[in-house]
Design an enzyme around this catalytic site. Sequence first.
Site, mmCIF file in Angstrom:
data_model
loop_
_atom_site.group_PDB
_atom_site.id
_atom_site.type_symbol
_atom_site.label_atom_id
_atom_site.label_comp_id
_atom_site.label_asym_id
_atom_site.label_seq_id
_atom_site.Cartn_x
_atom_site.Cartn_y
_atom_site.Cartn_z
ATOM 1 N N HIS B 26 -36.033 7.236 13.097
ATOM 2 C CA HIS B 26 -37.092 7.279 14.117
ATOM 3 C C HIS B 26 -36.460 7.350 15.502
ATOM 4 O O HIS B 26 -36.755 6.586 16.406
ATOM 5 C CB HIS B 26 -38.012 6.049 13.966
ATOM 6 C CG HIS B 26 -39.256 6.112 14.794
ATOM 7 N ND1 HIS B 26 -39.405 5.421 15.972
ATOM 8 C CD2 HIS B 26 -40.401 6.815 14.615
ATOM 9 C CE1 HIS B 26 -40.601 5.685 16.484
ATOM 10 N NE2 HIS B 26 -41.226 6.520 15.683
ATOM 11 N N VAL B 29 -35.693 12.889 17.157
ATOM 12 C CA VAL B 29 -36.434 13.818 16.294
ATOM 13 C C VAL B 29 -37.501 13.078 15.489
ATOM 14 O O VAL B 29 -38.666 13.481 15.443
ATOM 15 C CB VAL B 29 -35.465 14.565 15.349
ATOM 16 C CG1 VAL B 29 -36.241 15.477 14.410
ATOM 17 C CG2 VAL B 29 -34.448 15.367 16.155
ATOM 18 N N GLY B 30 -37.100 11.967 14.870
ATOM 19 C CA GLY B 30 -38.017 11.233 14.001
ATOM 20 C C GLY B 30 -39.285 10.797 14.718
ATOM 21 O O GLY B 30 -40.394 10.889 14.166
ATOM 22 N N ALA B 58 -38.203 4.420 7.755
ATOM 23 C CA ALA B 58 -36.998 3.591 7.584
ATOM 24 C C ALA B 58 -36.152 3.646 8.847
ATOM 25 O O ALA B 58 -35.819 4.732 9.333
ATOM 26 C CB ALA B 58 -36.195 4.071 6.385
ATOM 27 N N GLY B 201 -28.115 14.752 30.154
ATOM 28 C CA GLY B 201 -28.566 14.494 28.788
ATOM 29 C C GLY B 201 -28.307 15.641 27.821
ATOM 30 O O GLY B 201 -28.765 15.614 26.682
ATOM 31 N N LYS B 219 -22.975 24.697 11.279
ATOM 32 C CA LYS B 219 -24.034 25.716 11.261
ATOM 33 C C LYS B 219 -23.490 27.056 10.740
ATOM 34 O O LYS B 219 -24.178 27.772 10.016
ATOM 35 C CB LYS B 219 -24.627 25.864 12.661
ATOM 36 C CG LYS B 219 -25.398 24.602 13.077
ATOM 37 C CD LYS B 219 -25.632 24.535 14.571
ATOM 38 C CE LYS B 219 -26.439 23.292 14.946
ATOM 39 N NZ LYS B 219 -26.458 23.060 16.408
ATOM 40 N N GLY B 321 -33.054 19.464 20.785
ATOM 41 C CA GLY B 321 -34.093 18.653 21.407
ATOM 42 C C GLY B 321 -35.073 18.114 20.381
ATOM 43 O O GLY B 321 -35.235 18.671 19.293
#
Lengths: 445, 445
Positions: B26, B29-30, B58, B201, B219, B321
């Site tokens: 969390h 992204v979460g 979680a 950032g 990637k 992001g």
Amino acid sequence: MTVNDQPTYNPGKGEGSPVGVALLGHGTVGSEVFRLLRENSDEFTHRVGGPLEIKGVAVGDVAKHRGSVDEDLLTTDAMGLIRRDDVDIVVEVIGGIDYPRELVLAALRAGKSVVTANKALVAAHSAELAEAADAAKVDLYFEAAVAAAIPVVGPLRRSLAGDRVESVAGIVNGTTNFILDAMDATGASYDDMLAEATRLGYAEADPTADVEGHDAASKAAILASLAFHTRVTYEDVHCEGISSITARDIEAARSAGYTIKLLAICERITGDDGVTKVSARVHPTLVPRDHPLASVTKSFNAVFVEAEAAGRLMFYGNGAGGSPTASAVLGDLVGAARNKVHGGRAPGESTYANLPVAQFGEVTTRYHVDMEVEDRVGVLADVSRVFSDAGISLRTVRQEESGDAARLVVMTHSAREADLSETVETLKKLDAVKTVNSVLRLEGE
Amino acid sequence: MTVNDQPTYNPGKGEGSPVGVALLGHGTVGSEVFRLLRENSDEFTHRVGGPLEIKGVAVGDVAKHRGSVDEDLLTTDAMGLIRRDDVDIVVEVIGGIDYPRELVLAALRAGKSVVTANKALVAAHSAELAEAADAAKVDLYFEAAVAAAIPVVGPLRRSLAGDRVESVAGIVNGTTNFILDAMDATGASYDDMLAEATRLGYAEADPTADVEGHDAASKAAILASLAFHTRVTYEDVHCEGISSITARDIEAARSAGYTIKLLAICERITGDDGVTKVSARVHPTLVPRDHPLASVTKSFNAVFVEAEAAGRLMFYGNGAGGSPTASAVLGDLVGAARNKVHGGRAPGESTYANLPVAQFGEVTTRYHVDMEVEDRVGVLADVSRVFSDAGISLRTVRQEESGDAARLVVMTHSAREADLSETVETLKKLDAVKTVNSVLRLEGE
């Protein structure tokens, strides 16, 4: 058992099972599909999970295609081919609307999945086709119908399935982009560059569907349907082509820092009544020269998508031609064939949002209005008052001498289409205004 | 019944069935995934065919997330959450490798489909994860692992499934693109622009994974695997970062008409032994200033795909992001959930081509070699001979005074990496060469 009691899944034929393919059409696209299926058959077997077997190729005149297709595959009986028990998937690359509609509906109703590159068919009859596919629990794929090899249908339907699309705008017709780009590069007239496009094979003998925007309007309908989970058909799209664009328009755009592109624009807008609506339109559009769409030259296509979480995305590539279209058709064919082997269905039509389609008059954008006016004191005041009476504020005004008259070019701030068109009618009646040369819209700032 | 006797399809829970989701993580992204799932829950129900229900979130420290997530959903027992019977899909957005690997494997083995944004995990353990997913007949989705919201995994896996991909090349790391773009725009040093990126950032407190190219290499491994139907892991990727790029390199590139970008390049090449191989590499690269990749500024990402039938395609957008990554995760989640409701499986890992991975020395490209040499007669002849002895022909040579020495910058025609690196070693030993400042590669012409 009624249709509703049937399981929603298709259990699949099982790993290793052959998948029978009927190819309807053997023209520019069809012949590439046939060739690539043949040349890469081992690869297709691996990717599908079983061999893709071409059961027949339906053509209008068998004699024309002898030599390039095995004699025993050629048939003029498309309907008979579709109905064969060993045909699982029908690939429709004929073009037109009525005849392919009949064939595609027959295929879907017979439980065959369908892959089509036919934008006109999908844009005109999406509801009927989707319902037939749903009833038979089969797939209807049409990635090739929009921007050929550029993945746009898949990304909108799957990749952005968790996002909220705000707008889709793009160059989706290669012929018109070739003509406008050539006009911009050379200063030549529309007629000359259309002739050049025809000579080079970028325009068809009858270029109407391309140059009048009908082809782009079909694609706009498809894009808007996918983006907004709403049924939008060809008839819902406001459509203006490029045949009235003059070298003077291109030059005026250039001197203001713009280039003219034929854009398909699909937006979620708030209508006059405060209701969220869908707008889909195709028209020549002034685009700032530093916008990415301005650098899409020749017959290339590009589609911009703006979504709430994803932000701005762009997809760029070859939007037409035999090979690029075949690439999209074959990608769809592998998807449909995998489902025939492994079970499952691709996502079908999604229309739950069911947003109303906006009237074109409700759309707001900015405008570039080019007029011949009388060369005398007070003209600018008269013209300005017409705009201000309609609540339209002007952003730039450029006036120059032009023989015994003057040329007045204004760019407006955002205004409603209905207000602008009313304003243009008033301007035409004004003594001071000799003619309104052109009214063009601006996007992308 | 052994695994092989099981049907390949998943029959689905049926239209209208709820789909239980476990959210692991969390953070940036979460929290976006959680917010969007909550805010748009009606839309998700329509798109999936049944409600998406978050069964738990979680986290490492429950206290930190109170207030933003309902108390009864928060748990530190990720493994317990995964194993709950009412959890159908596990979304992993924790990051790291070992702990998420354990969780994702447990989820797959328990028959849960998994959506992950974790490029490091997928690139390091693709085989193990794919096998677990296949054994349990569930889905493993990871669109967010490459270029966040930009659809790349889906297009390679599905849209291009009927084509033969020749190369994939792109800017897939936003942090390094921000730094290089800022160096190019301002002439500032790497250290200063890294500091700027950190302040804004765009770079993490420990920027190693980004600036040394490790993130891009993960990637590249994923892209090469998808493009070439071959298992390519992080270890197979040749990786060089941007930390040794100097303001002088940027200036030298600029004066020759190039900009420097960190590219991930995946190609199908013919090795020294005549065998078709896969090459995947990440390194700073000179790109012509008029190439579309040169105009990808700030932290944006762009991926070029070249395929046999499709030609060149480009995908562009936000590559990092919280929101863009959440967009990709949610698109995958809708796909996985649709399959849980309607049956069927997404295409899994495809490794049938099983091409060997090329040694880096087998790759051919062009080079930009920047040296300090003695300022005397005969030096250019000596240096030229070293190149010609290795069979490397020079394209441009630029020599300028630099204090009591001279600076010599050469650009080569195409040459093998092995030959070039041997040449550089020889140059370093040459009396005439004081130092080799930098060796950079050129692409995109």
